[in-house]
Design an enzyme around this catalytic site. Sequence first.
Site, mmCIF file in Angstrom:
data_model
loop_
_atom_site.group_PDB
_atom_site.id
_atom_site.type_symbol
_atom_site.label_atom_id
_atom_site.label_comp_id
_atom_site.label_asym_id
_atom_site.label_seq_id
_atom_site.Cartn_x
_atom_site.Cartn_y
_atom_site.Cartn_z
ATOM 1 N N ASP A 1 0.837 -1.198 0.000
ATOM 2 C CA ASP A 1 0.000 0.000 0.000
ATOM 3 C C ASP A 1 0.869 1.244 0.000
ATOM 4 O O ASP A 1 0.612 2.219 -0.715
ATOM 5 C CB ASP A 1 -0.908 -0.044 1.227
ATOM 6 C CG ASP A 1 -2.034 0.971 1.170
ATOM 7 O OD1 ASP A 1 -2.417 1.379 0.062
ATOM 8 O OD2 ASP A 1 -2.536 1.335 2.250
ATOM 9 N N ARG B 1 -9.337 10.793 -12.309
ATOM 10 C CA ARG B 1 -8.794 10.707 -10.935
ATOM 11 C C ARG B 1 -8.293 9.308 -10.604
ATOM 12 O O ARG B 1 -7.690 9.094 -9.547
ATOM 13 C CB ARG B 1 -9.886 11.055 -9.916
ATOM 14 C CG ARG B 1 -10.373 12.483 -9.957
ATOM 15 C CD ARG B 1 -11.562 12.612 -9.004
ATOM 16 N NE ARG B 1 -11.213 12.299 -7.639
ATOM 17 C CZ ARG B 1 -12.041 11.679 -6.777
ATOM 18 N NH1 ARG B 1 -13.242 11.320 -7.158
ATOM 19 N NH2 ARG B 1 -11.648 11.446 -5.544
ATOM 20 N N LYS B 2 -8.582 8.335 -11.427
ATOM 21 C CA LYS B 2 -8.304 6.942 -11.085
ATOM 22 C C LYS B 2 -6.928 6.507 -11.586
ATOM 23 O O LYS B 2 -6.636 6.607 -12.769
ATOM 24 C CB LYS B 2 -9.385 6.022 -11.654
ATOM 25 C CG LYS B 2 -10.740 6.215 -10.982
ATOM 26 C CD LYS B 2 -11.787 5.274 -11.534
ATOM 27 C CE LYS B 2 -12.471 5.888 -12.714
ATOM 28 N NZ LYS B 2 -13.696 5.144 -13.114
HETATM 29 C C1 LIG Z 1 0.089 11.163 0.193
HETATM 30 C C2 LIG Z 1 -0.248 9.719 0.009
HETATM 31 C C3 LIG Z 1 0.041 8.855 1.235
HETATM 32 C C4 LIG Z 1 -0.127 7.402 0.851
HETATM 33 C C5 LIG Z 1 -0.038 6.487 2.046
HETATM 34 C C6 LIG Z 1 -0.093 5.014 1.605
HETATM 35 C C7 LIG Z 1 -1.486 4.670 1.026
HETATM 36 C C8 LIG Z 1 -2.538 4.828 2.092
HETATM 37 O O1 LIG Z 1 -2.444 4.296 3.158
HETATM 38 S S1 LIG Z 1 -3.910 5.813 1.717
HETATM 39 C C9 LIG Z 1 -4.968 5.564 3.180
HETATM 40 C C10 LIG Z 1 -5.998 4.492 2.975
HETATM 41 N N1 LIG Z 1 -7.029 4.953 2.082
HETATM 42 C C11 LIG Z 1 -7.969 5.842 2.502
HETATM 43 O O2 LIG Z 1 -7.987 6.310 3.628
HETATM 44 C C12 LIG Z 1 -8.998 6.251 1.488
HETATM 45 C C13 LIG Z 1 -10.423 6.181 2.104
HETATM 46 N N2 LIG Z 1 -11.403 6.389 1.045
HETATM 47 C C14 LIG Z 1 -11.769 7.637 0.664
HETATM 48 O O3 LIG Z 1 -11.377 8.640 1.276
HETATM 49 C C15 LIG Z 1 -12.657 7.761 -0.524
HETATM 50 O O4 LIG Z 1 -13.306 6.537 -0.782
HETATM 51 C C16 LIG Z 1 -11.849 8.166 -1.797
HETATM 52 C C17 LIG Z 1 -11.352 9.621 -1.643
HETATM 53 C C18 LIG Z 1 -10.675 7.236 -2.061
HETATM 54 C C19 LIG Z 1 -12.759 8.085 -3.024
HETATM 55 O O5 LIG Z 1 -13.958 8.717 -2.714
HETATM 56 P P1 LIG Z 1 -14.878 9.270 -3.888
HETATM 57 O O6 LIG Z 1 -14.282 10.478 -4.482
HETATM 58 O O7 LIG Z 1 -16.257 9.376 -3.314
HETATM 59 O O8 LIG Z 1 -14.775 8.133 -4.993
HETATM 60 P P2 LIG Z 1 -15.826 7.023 -5.422
HETATM 61 O O9 LIG Z 1 -16.997 7.745 -6.039
HETATM 62 O O10 LIG Z 1 -16.101 6.057 -4.357
HETATM 63 O O11 LIG Z 1 -15.008 6.305 -6.575
HETATM 64 C C20 LIG Z 1 -14.365 7.081 -7.583
HETATM 65 C C21 LIG Z 1 -14.388 6.277 -8.862
HETATM 66 O O12 LIG Z 1 -13.692 5.034 -8.646
HETATM 67 C C22 LIG Z 1 -14.543 3.936 -9.021
HETATM 68 N N3 LIG Z 1 -14.258 2.821 -8.125
HETATM 69 C C23 LIG Z 1 -14.398 2.755 -6.790
HETATM 70 N N4 LIG Z 1 -13.979 1.566 -6.336
HETATM 71 C C24 LIG Z 1 -13.572 0.855 -7.408
HETATM 72 C C25 LIG Z 1 -13.031 -0.443 -7.577
HETATM 73 N N5 LIG Z 1 -12.825 -1.240 -6.534
HETATM 74 N N6 LIG Z 1 -12.706 -0.818 -8.833
HETATM 75 C C26 LIG Z 1 -12.913 0.004 -9.900
HETATM 76 N N7 LIG Z 1 -13.413 1.258 -9.790
HETATM 77 C C27 LIG Z 1 -13.748 1.658 -8.548
HETATM 78 C C28 LIG Z 1 -15.961 4.469 -8.834
HETATM 79 O O13 LIG Z 1 -16.889 3.747 -9.621
HETATM 80 C C29 LIG Z 1 -15.796 5.895 -9.330
HETATM 81 O O14 LIG Z 1 -15.754 5.894 -10.744
HETATM 82 P P3 LIG Z 1 -16.353 7.145 -11.600
HETATM 83 O O15 LIG Z 1 -15.632 8.372 -11.094
HETATM 84 O O16 LIG Z 1 -16.015 6.802 -12.998
HETATM 85 O O17 LIG Z 1 -17.816 7.186 -11.280
#
Ligand SMILES: CCCCCCCC(=O)SCCNC(=O)CCNC(=O)[C@H](O)C(C)(C)COP(=O)(O)OP(=O)(O)OC[C@H]1O[C@@H](n2cnc3c(N)ncnc32)[C@H](O)[C@@H]1OP(=O)(O)O
Length: 160
Positions: free
Chosen positions: A67, A112-113
Amino acid sequence: MTWEPPHDGPLPQHHHNCLGCGDRNPHGHHLQVRLEGGALHARHTFDERHAGAPGITHGGAIATVLDDVFGFAGYLIGQPAVTRSLSIDYDRPVPVGAICDITARLERREDRKLFLTAEGVDASGARLFTARALFLVVDLQHFHGPRPPDSSARSSRTLL
Ligand SMILES: CCCCCCCC(=O)SCCNC(=O)CCNC(=O)[C@H](O)C(C)(C)COP(=O)(O)OP(=O)(O)OC[C@H]1O[C@@H](n2cnc3c(N)ncnc32)[C@H](O)[C@@H]1OP(=O)(O)O
């Protein structure tokens, strides 16, 4: 201002307390991630703190490291991105104390993806695990949401 991808070499840690790469997190993996030819690389050795079964690295510790390596994709695009989805295939046990070379790639971006893949191999090149992840680009406001009253643990902000 136009974003210029970083040159090959070491990438900065996410921040000092990061569980994956932070240099001041006593429980962290202290990962050092490099950019090499467009790919993210980390050489890591799991230790006894990361064991699940005796002598074998815990799958959750491997997930943590993957991750975090994926999290360096933000440096490739000049924007922070966070994990939306993470999937891992564990091909072989990862022995505690053995070198593990991890390579992660940004396969494609759709708005964004960020679609990412990674592979871990041992010193002989044998595959240990593979992973896929979806990261979502976020703005800095994402990291300034509600906090617990005691926020001393987040005093260090190298990146965020
Ligand atoms: C500075 C970086 C530090 C990195 C540290 C190391 C990595 C980490 O630990 S990060 C911490 C762990 N992760 C988190 O805390 C994230 C928690 N989640 C969130 O905050 C939110 O869900 C977030 C911001 C990721 C997305 O939210 P949101 O903007 O509402 O997106 P959401 O609408 O759910 O999905 C966006 C797109 O992805 C798609 N999508 C979602 N899940 C999937 C999936 N599993 N497969 C394919 N597509 C998906 C959706 O269909 C959507 O597509 P479209 O835009 O085309 O409609």
